[in-house]
Scaffold this motif. Structure first.
Motif, PDB file in Angstrom:
ATOM      1  N   ASN A 146       2.288 -23.701 -30.367  1.00 26.37           N
ATOM      2  CA  ASN A 146       3.522 -23.179 -29.744  1.00 26.37           C
ATOM      3  C   ASN A 146       3.669 -21.678 -29.936  1.00 26.37           C
ATOM      4  O   ASN A 146       4.760 -21.153 -30.187  1.00 26.37           O
ATOM      5  N   LYS A 147       2.536 -20.985 -29.821  1.00 27.76           N
ATOM      6  CA  LYS A 147       2.525 -19.530 -29.909  1.00 27.76           C
ATOM      7  C   LYS A 147       1.515 -18.989 -28.903  1.00 27.76           C
ATOM      8  O   LYS A 147       0.429 -19.557 -28.730  1.00 27.76           O
ATOM      9  N   PHE A 148       1.863 -17.900 -28.260  1.00 24.70           N
ATOM     10  CA  PHE A 148       0.993 -17.246 -27.282  1.00 24.70           C
ATOM     11  C   PHE A 148      -0.348 -16.905 -27.920  1.00 24.70           C
ATOM     12  O   PHE A 148      -0.400 -16.280 -28.979  1.00 24.70           O
ATOM     13  N   SER A 149      -1.446 -17.327 -27.273  1.00 27.89           N
ATOM     14  CA  SER A 149      -2.779 -17.091 -27.817  1.00 27.89           C
ATOM     15  C   SER A 149      -3.763 -16.768 -26.704  1.00 27.89           C
ATOM     16  O   SER A 149      -3.444 -16.848 -25.517  1.00 27.89           O
ATOM     17  N   ARG A 150      -4.968 -16.447 -27.112  1.00 25.10           N
ATOM     18  CA  ARG A 150      -6.009 -16.142 -26.136  1.00 25.10           C
ATOM     19  C   ARG A 150      -6.280 -17.336 -25.222  1.00 25.10           C
ATOM     20  O   ARG A 150      -6.695 -17.154 -24.083  1.00 25.10           O
ATOM     21  N   ALA A 151      -6.053 -18.553 -25.708  1.00 22.53           N
ATOM     22  CA  ALA A 151      -6.257 -19.727 -24.862  1.00 22.53           C
ATOM     23  C   ALA A 151      -5.351 -19.675 -23.646  1.00 22.53           C
ATOM     24  O   ALA A 151      -5.769 -19.959 -22.517  1.00 22.53           O
ATOM     25  N   ASP A 152      -4.093 -19.309 -23.850  1.00 21.36           N
ATOM     26  CA  ASP A 152      -3.144 -19.206 -22.733  1.00 21.36           C
ATOM     27  C   ASP A 152      -3.581 -18.134 -21.741  1.00 21.36           C
ATOM     28  O   ASP A 152      -3.519 -18.331 -20.522  1.00 21.36           O
ATOM     29  N   ILE A 153      -4.035 -17.010 -22.262  1.00 23.79           N
ATOM     30  CA  ILE A 153      -4.473 -15.911 -21.401  1.00 23.79           C
ATOM     31  C   ILE A 153      -5.668 -16.332 -20.557  1.00 23.79           C
ATOM     32  O   ILE A 153      -5.691 -16.143 -19.336  1.00 23.79           O
TER      33      ILE A 153
END
Length: 219
Positions: A146-153
């Motif tokens: 539940n934190k913005f990470s490189r996976a989301d990008i």
């Protein structure tokens, strides 16, 4: 204060594009140097390959090594080894799909319809279901922790590339579609998606021809 990272590549997407996305997501401004300048930098290319990124006093090559460094430096790589392992799994999967998308413009016209079918089939049966399930199982806004990470990008980058070829490719993935909207509205990402940003467009035929000539790729 350290200077802006310097990115060395041709003037197009390719393997540098994900690096651009990662730096943009981290809110980092960069300088671009295109292939012509590499005549003076060739001795710094560890394996005689680009992309190369000059950052923190280092001249980094190999896409995954560069991405790992940027993600770690800017706290985009999870809070512990377990989260990093999950991020790595999602990232490696999306990079496989990204590779297919990246090579699509280089196929001969008579091969493109068949190649598009392969991309759509793999995206909708192998990769996108994984991300849809992850979002459903934990019910959170981001893929990991539940934190913005490189996976989301990296997943967002690949989704948008796939939509360029098939606009309704997310029609069976409502959670992933909502995810696309959320991540696209993160301020650093939103800025990168605006016209005039350093994001590169889909390769046109002229640019493809120039790249083939530059890298001596068979026509």
């Amino acid at each position: 204060m350290a200077g802006k990272p310097k990115l060395y590549y041709f003037n197009g997407r390719g393997r540098m594009e994900t690096i651009r996305w990662m730096l943009a997501g981290a809110g980092v401004e960069v300088c671009f140097y295109f292939m012509e300048i590499l005549k003076s930098e060739r001795g710094n290319l560890l394996f005689q390959q680009v992309p190369m990124v000059e950052i923190d006093g280092m001249k980094l090559v190999q896409t995954r090594a560069i991405l790992n460094y940027i993600a770690g430096k800017h706290n985009l790589y999870g809070k512990d080894l377990k989260e990093r392992a999950l991020i790595d799994m999602y990232v490696e999967g999306t990079m496989d799909l990204n590779e297919l998308l990246m090579h699509y413009p280089f196929h001969k016209p008579e091969e493109k319809e068949k190649q598009l079918a392969v991309i759509v089939e793999k995206a909708t049966t192998r990769y996108f279901p994984v991300y849809e399930k992850a979002l459903k199982d934990h019910g959170q806004d981001f893929l990991v922790g539940n934190k913005f990470s490189r996976a989301d990008i990296q997943v967002l980058e690949t989704i948008l590339m796939a939509e360029e070829l098939k606009s309704d490719i997310l029609s069976k993935f409502p959670l992933l579609k909502a995810f696309k909207g959320r991540i696209s509205n993160i301020p650093t990402i939103k800025k990168f998606l605006q016209p005039g940003s350093q994001r590169k467009p889909l390769l046109d035929e002229k640019t493809v021809a120039e790249i083939k000539k530059l890298f001596d790729i068979d026509q």
